[in-house]
Design a protein around this motif. Sequence first.
Motif, mmCIF file in Angstrom:
data_model
loop_
_atom_site.group_PDB
_atom_site.id
_atom_site.type_symbol
_atom_site.label_atom_id
_atom_site.label_comp_id
_atom_site.label_asym_id
_atom_site.label_seq_id
_atom_site.Cartn_x
_atom_site.Cartn_y
_atom_site.Cartn_z
ATOM 1 N N VAL A 1 41.804 22.755 0.461
ATOM 2 C CA VAL A 1 41.806 24.206 0.279
ATOM 3 C C VAL A 1 40.594 24.788 1.006
ATOM 4 N N THR A 2 40.852 25.660 1.968
ATOM 5 C CA THR A 2 39.787 26.318 2.714
ATOM 6 C C THR A 2 39.756 27.786 2.320
ATOM 7 N N TYR A 3 38.565 28.293 2.001
ATOM 8 C CA TYR A 3 38.434 29.693 1.593
ATOM 9 C C TYR A 3 37.106 30.243 2.112
ATOM 10 N N PHE A 4 37.032 31.568 2.160
ATOM 11 C CA PHE A 4 35.801 32.246 2.563
ATOM 12 C C PHE A 4 35.088 32.781 1.324
ATOM 13 N N TYR A 5 33.768 32.666 1.346
ATOM 14 C CA TYR A 5 32.966 33.236 0.270
ATOM 15 C C TYR A 5 31.558 33.490 0.783
ATOM 16 N N ASP A 6 31.097 34.710 0.626
ATOM 17 C CA ASP A 6 29.741 35.081 1.013
ATOM 18 C C ASP A 6 29.442 34.674 2.459
ATOM 19 N N LYS A 7 30.387 35.028 3.357
ATOM 20 C CA LYS A 7 30.241 34.780 4.790
ATOM 21 C C LYS A 7 30.183 33.295 5.137
ATOM 22 N N GLN A 8 30.700 32.473 4.255
ATOM 23 C CA GLN A 8 30.721 31.035 4.489
ATOM 24 C C GLN A 8 32.153 30.520 4.469
#
Length: 414
Positions: free
Chosen positions: A319-326
Amino acid sequence: MKYYKFSLSKFFMKCFLFSGALFQACGGSNDGVEFASEFYGDAEIIRIDPKKDIDEEYSMKASLIVSSIEFFPLTLPGDMIIGEIAKMIHHNGHVYIFDRHTESIFIFTDEGEFVNAIQRKGEGPEEYGDIKDFEVDRNSGNVLIYSPRSQKILRYTITGEFLGAMNNKIQHTSFFPISDSKIAIYNSRRSNGHIFESTFPIQPRFIIANDAEEIEKQDLETAYREQLLMYPLSNLGFYQIGDSLRLMESINSVVYRVNLEEGRVYPRFAFDFANANPPRLYDMEADELSTFVEDYNNKKVGGWASLHRVDETADFLCVTYFYDKQVCRIFYSKHNKRQVKIGSSWMNDIDNIPMPINETTTNESEFLGYYGSDMLSMMIKHGKNNPSQRILDLEKSQRDAESIILVKFRLKDF
């Protein structure tokens, strides 16, 4: 047709820099909305806390969860080059690659041997005006190319023979072939008022259409909201695992199981990002959504997690996700429900180089990614540890070529 070289270095450098520092944990300060499990029926709820630190030991040692890694350089005729990989599909011992730069579909064997390239861009009846997306018919191995400019989905054999075309004026995010005359279509947020005139702005996000552009079945009814076009989201859409078809929807952070006979979708996995769940944008009223998008663009709201892609095998999810520009990743075991949080990057300690970014999975439950030859050289040059001999030999053999190296790896349970 002559193909000119396009430097891969800038493309892979952007991917490398975008992935962030190896041990920088994903953090944030904004609380998201409460996760409401009643929206997801019988889905398996996977809870991911973006604020939790990465599993540093696993991030440094891929060998803790990886049982095997193999490398396969792609062979291409001398006048061809792959400039920018936009999509990769594995099926029946073949790897299909959509090169956005040349608007071509390249086909290779599992071992990287060149099979064919479909390069039929033009204005003729057997040509496509452009390529936005492509798919592979899992029954025949035929290639289907969606061309918005031509307003068609064109079919070709693996050897490039033109088989026919299906008119398609339905705007969509993703499509999947059901038969020679039917396709499944997912539309995340585009207007299809010309198709659903009697109900618009109410329109379905999932439909099954035939070659006469007639809608036979539909699901995921929603109200069209122009404001959604201003919100960035992933466009992964359909993917296949074994004999099952899946549909990943990033706005609702859910993966659906698709029942083609019923023309319905059922939540299979739903992702609870703890205090970083994004708003349920499809459920917002128009005024509320307008305010939200305006605040979002003015950076007054944010800090939640955004589902980017899901790669699935018989036993695991990546699972790939974005969080806080990461860019953040977890591997999830379907058997014991355990997850390992890798973060933005992880190290292949067997060969002392970073692991590749996943692009797809194989029929044999392997994950499949790639390096560019120049990216591999850069990693070796700037790496702190000595790469394995097989990596040094691989880099030497590809040093003067602007090539792609497929990377297959298999996970073991953790």
